[in-house]
Design a protein around this motif. Sequence first.
Motif, short mmCIF file in Angstrom:
data_model
loop_
_atom_site.label_atom_id
_atom_site.label_comp_id
_atom_site.label_asym_id
_atom_site.label_seq_id
_atom_site.Cartn_x
_atom_site.Cartn_y
_atom_site.Cartn_z
N MET A 135 -62.33 27.28 -2.85
CA MET A 135 -62.13 26.88 -1.45
C MET A 135 -61.97 28.10 -0.56
O MET A 135 -62.51 28.15 0.56
CB MET A 135 -60.89 25.98 -1.37
CG MET A 135 -60.74 25.27 -0.04
SD MET A 135 -62.06 24.07 0.24
CE MET A 135 -61.60 23.47 1.86
N ALA A 136 -61.26 29.11 -1.04
CA ALA A 136 -61.09 30.34 -0.25
C ALA A 136 -62.42 31.06 -0.08
O ALA A 136 -62.77 31.49 1.03
CB ALA A 136 -60.06 31.24 -0.93
N TYR B 15 -64.41 31.37 3.55
CA TYR B 15 -64.69 32.66 4.17
C TYR B 15 -66.18 32.78 4.51
O TYR B 15 -66.54 33.20 5.62
CB TYR B 15 -64.28 33.80 3.23
CG TYR B 15 -64.72 35.15 3.76
CD1 TYR B 15 -64.05 35.75 4.82
CD2 TYR B 15 -65.83 35.80 3.23
CE1 TYR B 15 -64.46 36.97 5.34
CE2 TYR B 15 -66.25 37.02 3.73
CZ TYR B 15 -65.57 37.60 4.80
OH TYR B 15 -65.99 38.79 5.30
N GLN B 16 -67.04 32.39 3.57
CA GLN B 16 -68.48 32.50 3.83
C GLN B 16 -68.91 31.60 4.98
O GLN B 16 -69.70 32.00 5.84
CB GLN B 16 -69.25 32.12 2.56
CG GLN B 16 -69.01 33.06 1.38
CD GLN B 16 -69.58 32.51 0.09
OE1 GLN B 16 -70.33 31.55 0.08
NE2 GLN B 16 -69.19 33.12 -1.03
N ALA C 225 -64.95 29.43 13.59
CA ALA C 225 -64.82 30.26 12.40
C ALA C 225 -63.36 30.34 11.96
O ALA C 225 -63.05 30.23 10.77
CB ALA C 225 -65.37 31.66 12.67
N CYS C 226 -62.45 30.50 12.93
CA CYS C 226 -61.04 30.61 12.58
C CYS C 226 -60.48 29.30 12.04
O CYS C 226 -59.61 29.31 11.16
CB CYS C 226 -60.23 31.07 13.80
SG CYS C 226 -60.40 32.86 14.12
N ARG C 227 -60.95 28.19 12.54
CA ARG C 227 -60.49 26.92 12.00
C ARG C 227 -60.85 26.81 10.51
O ARG C 227 -60.05 26.33 9.70
CB ARG C 227 -61.11 25.74 12.77
CG ARG C 227 -60.50 25.52 14.14
CD ARG C 227 -60.78 24.10 14.64
NE ARG C 227 -62.20 23.83 14.77
CZ ARG C 227 -62.91 23.99 15.89
NH1 ARG C 227 -62.30 24.44 16.99
NH2 ARG C 227 -64.20 23.71 15.93
N ALA D 223 -59.67 38.07 7.46
CA ALA D 223 -60.13 37.15 8.49
C ALA D 223 -58.95 36.46 9.17
O ALA D 223 -58.95 36.24 10.40
CB ALA D 223 -61.07 36.11 7.88
N ALA D 224 -57.92 36.10 8.38
CA ALA D 224 -56.74 35.47 8.97
C ALA D 224 -56.03 36.41 9.92
O ALA D 224 -55.53 36.00 10.98
CB ALA D 224 -55.80 35.01 7.85
N ALA D 225 -55.97 37.70 9.57
CA ALA D 225 -55.36 38.68 10.47
C ALA D 225 -56.14 38.79 11.77
O ALA D 225 -55.57 38.92 12.86
CB ALA D 225 -55.29 40.03 9.76
N PHE D 226 -57.47 38.73 11.67
CA PHE D 226 -58.32 38.76 12.87
C PHE D 226 -58.02 37.55 13.77
O PHE D 226 -57.89 37.68 14.99
CB PHE D 226 -59.80 38.76 12.44
CG PHE D 226 -60.76 38.47 13.56
CD1 PHE D 226 -61.12 39.47 14.46
CD2 PHE D 226 -61.30 37.21 13.72
CE1 PHE D 226 -62.02 39.20 15.49
CE2 PHE D 226 -62.19 36.93 14.74
CZ PHE D 226 -62.54 37.93 15.63
#
Length: 750
Positions: free
Chosen positions: A662-663, A667-668, A682-684, A702-705
Amino acid sequence: MPTLVVRLPDGSENEYDVVGELKIGRQQGNDLLLTEGGVSRNHAVVFEDGGTVYIEDKGSANGTFVDGERIAEPTPLTPESEVVLGDYTLRLKPAAPSRSTGPRRSTARVPATDDEMPVGSEGSGARATRALPSMKARPPAGAAGAPKRPSRPAGGAGAAAPAGGGGAGPMLRGLVGPWAGRTYPLKGKVLVGRQPPAVVLLEDDSVSRRHAELVATASGVTVKDLGSANGTLLNGEPLGQEPVPLQPGDQLQFGVVELSFEAAEEEAPAALARRGSGPIPTRRGGAAAEAEQAPAAAGRKKLLVVAASVVGLLVVAGLVKAVLPGADPGTVARPPAAVEADPAQQIQELLSECRSYASSELGEPNWARAEEVCTKALDLDPIHAEANTLIRRIKLEKESFEYYSIGEKLLQRLKPEEALEAFSKIQKESEYFRKAKSKAREAAEQVTKRAQEDCKRYLGDSQWSAAVPRCQQYMAVWCQGQSRESLVPPLGYSLKLEGRLRRNEWRPKDALFVRFLIARQKLDANAAPWSCPQTDIIGQEDTGTDPRAVVEAAVKKRFTNKLIQAAMMDYWAGRGSEAQATLQKLRSNYEAAQFHAQADEMLKVMTTVDQLYKSGQTFLAADEPEKAAEPFREALDTDKTLMLDLAESKPSFYRRNIHQDMADKSYQRGKHWADRQDHRRACRIWKLGFSFYAGNPDLNKAAAFCSGMAADAFRNAGGCSDLAAVLDYAVKGDGQDEKVEAKKKEWNCP
């Protein structure tokens, strides 16, 4: 009529018209035969009622799932519905006219050949023994003349005897597959087909329900095709729907099933001559028969002379053998009586031999021989559950043994880097994994010792191009024993390798690791962030013990029955089908009735997790992690009811793969939208994957972004409507949710 589209485990698709009732299962006799994993003997039925197509589960072990929900009663289907049965996915296709009631390939057809075809290769569980030959154009109804036959001697072309004549009547004899040697008497009107009321019952998917018709009368036997899907061949020529007379020795082919026609047993020509006057009638006409009688009689005389000579020689040889010394007249060889072997008994004997070769009780197993014997059992029954389980294990152990042997030899030849690479290819489920673990650690120690010395020396001399590959070898082993927090920046922090650290900046504590990362940047300023390559063979557990041993100890403490213990360990390792088979075995043992209720509950849980896992994987394969989230979450909750406290500390195969897959897929998919400048969407998706697993380095970044985007959106918010975007970007734990709630109260937002 509506059409059911079936996607096979290999990704190909077949189509079936829903006419009346379509029975689905892996047992012969079903309309739709599915022989892969997870399908019960009589699994489900699809039927049409009032213009609506329904599917009903028939009490299957693994259940029937419609749009991720297990059904308990007839459920209507729409073209948008997705049905999961074991390893198969079904969907409904809008109604379209069709002349065929048999399976239709939705993909391009491949020209058929006469090569052997394994059972089930057509996806619908076809029991065909050979691929269907290409059919020629059929002659139009009423066309003159029968299909051409191969030339025959005059003596063999007699007409079929009347059904009521002396001796056995006319019959069909099977030539191939399970029909070989079987006979089908022909009396009156006889129907050939795949299902009753057919008298000549040929249970093969290439045979139509009403395929052909034979009529036996006093004048002979005729055959005609009944408009079958795959046609009827007479001596290789296609038949139409007009009756064609048969001759003894004719070969008929219904679909791919071949049979030969045998007429009534005829008495000797001499006896016939005494009973009636005139020559023996033939199908070639009186004149032709008289012209051929003379050469035929001469041929018979020559044949009798030759036969008498051979008999005389055999008698002389027998007398000579009897008077020679050492001859034992009591030991005359006799041909053994033909005894038809029981296929079920043959399979059990082969499996017993296979298990003995795969056993380690008498030394190192002979995996190659075990695979050979198990393959013979599968040739007899390709869907035999135990044989398939054994062959999968044997292939795994055979491959692991090869890697283990290669690693040992390389370690003896002082090649620890190559040995470690070979050991790393051994899967955790193999019994060689634990044996290779100590060898792999020995190789890893040699690798790290040499690589660390070279790494420090090259870094000290600022030889970046030489330092990076040697440091990489050392770090790839060193990082296995490190926590994620010591290798990856925490959420909301950025990596800074040199200079003074400021707020929200982070640097690893290991000095050599920092120097290695600096060397990578100097060598390539645009290098991707370094991540630890996970290697199970040298990885360290938090407890310092083998996780399987921990789970096994907990399972033995919790359950007393050995079959339940074995099923739990199979489930934990991801062998869901084997676990369910073990519980079914326990369920069939009435002496262990006190464990039946417990086995039933475990079977229900394991089946549900397995089906939900497969449903979620289907969505991931279609790049739809949002849809996969719901079945995955339900699978995780159900898994926890079985694994209890071990669910988080020693996660099962299903839990580990759900988290990681799932991770990865989130991400992809999020990157797909980020590349199109849709950062909010994308963030959702990134946040969705992050909620399942926070250990993916790419997803962590990506979560930090997204957290940074949430802070920017909050600063630029000018009203209540702008706060929704902040929540789309905000990551759990970054504090943006609390700020939004406070701002809503301040602005009196709804």
